[in-house]
Design a protein around this motif. Structure first.
Motif, PDB file in Angstrom:
ATOM      1  N   ARG A  77     -22.059  70.779 -58.805  1.00  0.00           N
ATOM      2  CA  ARG A  77     -22.746  70.188 -57.501  1.00  0.00           C
ATOM      3  C   ARG A  77     -21.657  69.836 -56.468  1.00  0.00           C
ATOM      4  NH1 ARG A  77     -22.373  64.425 -57.342  1.00  0.00           N
ATOM      5  NH2 ARG A  77     -22.701  64.253 -59.544  1.00  0.00           N
ATOM      6  N   TYR A  81     -34.835  69.417 -67.278  1.00  0.00           N
ATOM      7  CA  TYR A  81     -33.429  69.608 -67.470  1.00  0.00           C
ATOM      8  C   TYR A  81     -32.960  71.077 -66.531  1.00  0.00           C
ATOM      9  CZ  TYR A  81     -28.718  70.198 -69.242  1.00  0.00           C
ATOM     10  OH  TYR A  81     -27.543  70.630 -69.693  1.00  0.00           O
ATOM     11  N   ASN A 133     -21.785  68.454 -63.233  1.00  0.00           N
ATOM     12  CA  ASN A 133     -21.105  67.613 -61.954  1.00  0.00           C
ATOM     13  C   ASN A 133     -20.164  68.416 -60.945  1.00  0.00           C
ATOM     14  OD1 ASN A 133     -22.811  65.199 -62.533  1.00  0.00           O
ATOM     15  ND2 ASN A 133     -21.228  64.987 -64.189  1.00  0.00           N
ATOM     16  N   GLN A 179     -26.139  71.469 -65.884  1.00  0.00           N
ATOM     17  CA  GLN A 179     -26.059  70.246 -65.190  1.00  0.00           C
ATOM     18  C   GLN A 179     -24.868  69.666 -65.022  1.00  0.00           C
ATOM     19  OE1 GLN A 179     -28.361  68.253 -63.700  1.00  0.00           O
ATOM     20  NE2 GLN A 179     -30.154  69.574 -64.299  1.00  0.00           N
ATOM     21  N   GLY A 233     -32.242  67.119 -61.263  1.00  0.00           N
ATOM     22  CA  GLY A 233     -30.828  66.602 -61.153  1.00  0.00           C
ATOM     23  C   GLY A 233     -29.778  67.473 -60.485  1.00  0.00           C
ATOM     24  N   ASN A 234     -28.645  67.655 -60.936  1.00  0.00           N
ATOM     25  CA  ASN A 234     -27.549  68.535 -60.336  1.00  0.00           C
ATOM     26  C   ASN A 234     -28.150  69.795 -59.801  1.00  0.00           C
ATOM     27  OD1 ASN A 234     -25.311  66.612 -60.210  1.00  0.00           O
ATOM     28  ND2 ASN A 234     -25.257  66.820 -62.413  1.00  0.00           N
ATOM     29  N   ALA A 260     -32.255  64.471 -65.074  1.00  0.00           N
ATOM     30  CA  ALA A 260     -32.359  65.642 -65.961  1.00  0.00           C
ATOM     31  C   ALA A 260     -32.525  65.100 -67.151  1.00  0.00           C
ATOM     32  CB  ALA A 260     -31.198  66.604 -65.612  1.00  0.00           C
ATOM     33  N   GLY A 295     -27.407  63.441 -62.858  1.00  0.00           N
ATOM     34  CA  GLY A 295     -27.810  63.913 -64.235  1.00  0.00           C
ATOM     35  C   GLY A 295     -28.980  63.016 -64.812  1.00  0.00           C
TER      36      GLY A 295
END
Length: 341
Positions: free
Chosen positions: A88, A116, A85, A83, A120-121, A334, A331
């Motif tokens: 991403r 997860y 950042n 995940q 999310g990302n 997730a 995030g």
């Protein structure tokens, strides 16, 4: 006097549109008990950036992609957690600039739920067109990345390797620039910030802020960090090295030692990416009082530390505190299981 041309000597790809704003959390002050608490909380909105759903890593990527292009690279390889950042935003920045992007995502957090591993990302990584390599537990991301770089070279390409969090001295220049922004905004607003509060993961943001604050003629000891990746003593040692490497890159003779940095380990919990009850409460308080989103890995834990230190008067009553909102809100999706209980 601040040398505004100091950073102009470094290759840079513009990914942001001007300085990010500073806003006061007036409603949160009321929720926490009103002005008698004596601390005014302000936020530097590094989550408000147009590219890739925003976040502080774009500051690093401006200089890292500048370096990559100056070196004639046509692709970027990024390592990070599932995940991440940084991964991403690297994917988004590469999409914007036309570079190929390879993400090597390691199992840094013991969370194997479908939400997860795929939301999310990670969802955004794929939407931005990155080539994902999701490793299994125990795989070495660095070794995999170097093998992938060799494969790209063998096919006639040239890859730029962006290490964990982009926290190289070059990447940290993005937060030297942020320190300059804060110094200028402080003067414009007529507000002196006694504390600047941040999370510390791979240390690049902290290193850049310390170096930039010192170069701007301000006291870098006012920067207060909460480690979210490693134990405090390990984090301090690594960050000292990074700060001094940034000074050297800038051609400055300044140096710091461990006692010059303030890094708290109180919010680490069971480790990187592992939720804590204080983090969940901080995310909820800021969301319900200000309508703003803190991420669960970095900002949520650092803000929990800030609230605790205000309550215990570790941060002196009467202080103006600037919290750097680093973004990372994708995030949250997730961590829906941790945040919805």
């Amino acid at each position: 006097m601040l040398d505004l041309d100091l950073l102009s000597h470094f290759p840079r790809v513009r990914l942001m549109q001007g300085p990010t704003p500073i806003q006061r959390l007036s409603r949160l002050t009321q929720v926490l008990g009103g002005p008698e608490k004596g601390v005014s909380i302000w936020v530097k909105r590094d989550d408000l950036m147009e590219l890739g759903d925003g976040g502080n890593k774009l500051r690093k990527l401006e200089f890292l992609l500048g370096q990559a292009m100056a070196e004639g690279c046509d692709s970027v390889i990024v390592t990070g957690g599932v995940q991440s950042n940084f991964a991403r935003l690297a994917a988004a920045a590469c999409a914007r600039t036309g570079l190929a992007c390879e993400l090597v995502l390691a199992q840094m957090v013991p969370r194997d739920s479908e939400i997860y591993q795929g939301n999310g990302n990670v969802l955004l990584d794929r939407l931005f067109g990155a080539n994902l390599h999701v490793l299994t537990e125990g795989d070495d991301a660095g070794s995999f990345a170097h093998r992938r770089a060799s494969e790209i070279a063998a096919s006639g390409g040239k890859a730029f390797f962006a290490t964990l969090g982009g926290s190289t001295p070059v990447g940290a220049l993005g937060y030297v620039d942020c320190a300059f922004e804060i110094a200028a905004q402080s003067i414009e607003m007529g507000i002196a910030f006694q504390q600047i509060v941040i999370p510390n993961g791979s240390g690049g943001m902290h290193a850049g802020l310390v170096a930039g604050t010192a170069v701007a003629g301000k006291d870098p000891s006012r920067i207060r960090a909460y480690t979210v990746l490693s134990p405090a003593d390990v984090c301090v040692a690594a960050t000292v090295d990074k700060v001094n490497a940034v000074f050297e890159l800038l051609g400055k003779e300044d140096r710091v030692q461990a006692e010059d940095l303030t890094i708290s380990g109180t919010q680490l919990g069971r480790g990187y990416g592992m939720p804590t009850s204080d983090m969940v409460e901080a995310v909820r308080i800021v969301g319900r009082s200000e309508g703003l989103l803190l991420d669960p890995v970095y900002g949520g834990k650092a803000f929990a530390g800030l609230l605790s230190d205000i309550e215990n008067e570790v941060i002196a009553p009467g202080s103006n505190v600037l919290f750097v909102m680093t973004g990372g809100s994708p995030g949250l999706y997730a961590y829906a299981d941790a945040l919805s209980n």
